[in-house]
Design a protein around this motif. Sequence first.
Motif, PDB file in Angstrom:
ATOM      1  N   VAL A 179      -3.660  -1.694   0.110  1.00  0.00           N
ATOM      2  CA  VAL A 179      -2.449  -1.137   0.727  1.00  0.00           C
ATOM      3  C   VAL A 179      -2.657   0.358   0.955  1.00  0.00           C
ATOM      4  O   VAL A 179      -3.104   1.072   0.051  1.00  0.00           O
ATOM      5  CB  VAL A 179      -1.206  -1.357  -0.158  1.00  0.00           C
ATOM      6  CG1 VAL A 179       0.033  -0.759   0.507  1.00  0.00           C
ATOM      7  CG2 VAL A 179      -0.999  -2.827  -0.461  1.00  0.00           C
ATOM      8  N   GLU A 212       6.748   1.469  -3.173  1.00  0.00           N
ATOM      9  CA  GLU A 212       7.432   0.215  -2.877  1.00  0.00           C
ATOM     10  C   GLU A 212       8.192  -0.346  -4.078  1.00  0.00           C
ATOM     11  O   GLU A 212       8.296  -1.546  -4.267  1.00  0.00           O
ATOM     12  CB  GLU A 212       6.464  -0.829  -2.306  1.00  0.00           C
ATOM     13  CG  GLU A 212       5.906  -0.419  -0.947  1.00  0.00           C
ATOM     14  CD  GLU A 212       5.083  -1.495  -0.276  1.00  0.00           C
ATOM     15  OE1 GLU A 212       5.648  -2.228   0.562  1.00  0.00           O
ATOM     16  OE2 GLU A 212       3.874  -1.595  -0.588  1.00  0.00           O
ATOM     17  N   ARG A 220      -3.487   0.985  -4.379  1.00  0.00           N
ATOM     18  CA  ARG A 220      -2.983   1.496  -3.106  1.00  0.00           C
ATOM     19  C   ARG A 220      -3.443   2.936  -2.942  1.00  0.00           C
ATOM     20  O   ARG A 220      -3.768   3.612  -3.920  1.00  0.00           O
ATOM     21  CB  ARG A 220      -1.463   1.388  -2.987  1.00  0.00           C
ATOM     22  CG  ARG A 220      -0.651   2.325  -3.851  1.00  0.00           C
ATOM     23  CD  ARG A 220       0.844   2.202  -3.566  1.00  0.00           C
ATOM     24  NE  ARG A 220       1.251   0.816  -3.551  1.00  0.00           N
ATOM     25  CZ  ARG A 220       2.184   0.299  -2.737  1.00  0.00           C
ATOM     26  NH1 ARG A 220       2.819   1.088  -1.884  1.00  0.00           N
ATOM     27  NH2 ARG A 220       2.502  -0.972  -2.780  1.00  0.00           N
ATOM     28  N   SER A 239      -3.599   4.840  10.088  1.00  0.00           N
ATOM     29  CA  SER A 239      -3.374   3.436  10.443  1.00  0.00           C
ATOM     30  C   SER A 239      -4.654   2.777  10.949  1.00  0.00           C
ATOM     31  O   SER A 239      -4.981   1.636  10.575  1.00  0.00           O
ATOM     32  CB  SER A 239      -2.275   3.338  11.501  1.00  0.00           C
ATOM     33  OG  SER A 239      -2.099   2.002  11.917  1.00  0.00           O
ATOM     34  N   ALA A 287      -6.714  -3.350   5.341  1.00  0.00           N
ATOM     35  CA  ALA A 287      -5.611  -3.054   4.423  1.00  0.00           C
ATOM     36  C   ALA A 287      -4.276  -3.089   5.148  1.00  0.00           C
ATOM     37  O   ALA A 287      -4.189  -2.854   6.361  1.00  0.00           O
ATOM     38  CB  ALA A 287      -5.811  -1.679   3.784  1.00  0.00           C
ATOM     39  N   GLU A 288      -3.239  -3.378   4.407  1.00  0.00           N
ATOM     40  CA  GLU A 288      -1.881  -3.284   4.931  1.00  0.00           C
ATOM     41  C   GLU A 288      -1.529  -1.803   5.091  1.00  0.00           C
ATOM     42  O   GLU A 288      -1.793  -0.997   4.201  1.00  0.00           O
ATOM     43  CB  GLU A 288      -0.892  -3.940   3.966  1.00  0.00           C
ATOM     44  CG  GLU A 288       0.569  -3.793   4.376  1.00  0.00           C
ATOM     45  CD  GLU A 288       1.542  -4.250   3.300  1.00  0.00           C
ATOM     46  OE1 GLU A 288       2.762  -4.133   3.525  1.00  0.00           O
ATOM     47  OE2 GLU A 288       1.084  -4.699   2.222  1.00  0.00           O
ATOM     48  N   PHE A 289      -0.939  -1.435   6.218  1.00  0.00           N
ATOM     49  CA  PHE A 289      -0.544  -0.054   6.448  1.00  0.00           C
ATOM     50  C   PHE A 289       0.968   0.051   6.377  1.00  0.00           C
ATOM     51  O   PHE A 289       1.689  -0.700   7.046  1.00  0.00           O
ATOM     52  CB  PHE A 289      -1.035   0.446   7.812  1.00  0.00           C
ATOM     53  CG  PHE A 289      -0.592   1.847   8.128  1.00  0.00           C
ATOM     54  CD1 PHE A 289      -1.083   2.924   7.407  1.00  0.00           C
ATOM     55  CD2 PHE A 289       0.322   2.093   9.148  1.00  0.00           C
ATOM     56  CE1 PHE A 289      -0.676   4.219   7.694  1.00  0.00           C
ATOM     57  CE2 PHE A 289       0.730   3.383   9.454  1.00  0.00           C
ATOM     58  CZ  PHE A 289       0.221   4.451   8.710  1.00  0.00           C
ATOM     59  N   VAL A 290       1.461   0.974   5.559  1.00  0.00           N
ATOM     60  CA  VAL A 290       2.896   1.189   5.385  1.00  0.00           C
ATOM     61  C   VAL A 290       3.217   2.613   5.805  1.00  0.00           C
ATOM     62  O   VAL A 290       2.734   3.573   5.204  1.00  0.00           O
ATOM     63  CB  VAL A 290       3.329   0.965   3.922  1.00  0.00           C
ATOM     64  CG1 VAL A 290       4.841   1.153   3.784  1.00  0.00           C
ATOM     65  CG2 VAL A 290       2.912  -0.421   3.435  1.00  0.00           C
ATOM     66  N   ALA A 342      -6.688  -0.396   9.252  1.00  0.00           N
ATOM     67  CA  ALA A 342      -7.036  -1.611   9.995  1.00  0.00           C
ATOM     68  C   ALA A 342      -8.525  -1.931   9.860  1.00  0.00           C
ATOM     69  O   ALA A 342      -8.916  -3.109   9.722  1.00  0.00           O
ATOM     70  CB  ALA A 342      -6.659  -1.452  11.459  1.00  0.00           C
TER      71      ALA A 342
END
Length: 362
Positions: free
Chosen positions: A90, A183, A51, A117, A125-128, A121
């Motif tokens: 991530v 997380e 990540r 963000s 990747a997942e954006f948190v 995209a």
Amino acid sequence: MTHVAMSGAHGFLGWHTRLALLEQSCQTKPIAVGDGFAENVARQAMSGATRAIHIAGVNRADERDLREANVLFARQFAAALQTATVPPPVVVYANSTQASNGSVYGEAKKRSAEIVSDAAAKIGAEFVDVALPNLFGEHGRPFYNAVTATFCHLLAAGEVPSVENDKELTLLHAQDAADMLIEAVPAGPQLEVRETVSGLLRRLQDIADVYSTGAIPDVGTPFQRDLFNTYRSYTVDSHLPIKLARHADDRGAFFEVLRAHGGSGQTSFSTTVPGISRGDHFHRRKIERFTVLSGSATISLRKVFSDRVFEFKVDGNQPVAVDMPTGWAHNIVNTGDETLFTSFWTNELFDPNEPDTIAEAV
């Protein structure tokens, strides 16, 4: 070993997050931003990371610097994301709850979130996006990071802080924020505490008053424990070791090891043969006190990710207590010719499933 790429790794929240990652046996690869940014170095740090966490930011400056610096950092971080050979799956952004309040700082944080963000995209990747309130914790920078750091710094120096703007604060300990960024716990308000500035000062004054006597203040709630750990991070130079009054006559000797004003606790006892060391670990939240009852030893402390080592020569004939600062590796070595007898106190019952004891050599 897996690794996490991180901007702001050498700052306040970055230090706390690196501690949390060490507990998971995860390495941190820093990404410098601003004048120190080098895209090829950042790209290498980013590639293969499990990540990427963007923490770096400016929260106290003139309006122009607030806008330009935060956006610049986000763009540099985004560039490293998009050029990584193996991009992270991530991407996490340490945002602020002020991002929606319309202030210059808030708008800069909001724009930075959009930049990171968009980059996430583009690499799939997942954006948190983790919105954090007022953070406090060990080794915060006085007059910059938060009012808690300023109060602790002044109280530890024997000064009397004043309240200029008494308002309600939403507070979150930096270790809880770190757990949200990696997380380990869900992001959200469940760990936040609301307190006024004047109420916060009263709590810290009570902590400082009790600790000045060598006693442990009330740490019966997570918030009180975290405030105490925060306060004592400013007292390593001035308060340790804590002298204990030894009373001796022809019957033997007596001294008090600890007075605790609230919360749970566990006391242990060990013998250590000459030349042997115990410890070489650190704690993220646990309070621990070493007291040599008989024999001679050296207790060593080192703030994790730094090189300076504090050493205390201790002897049972002149008893002292040494409290282990959270986030500091520590050990005790029997430096005498006889068996060392040591008392260990912690503020919580040992839980093998959550030991809060992370291996780290001093």
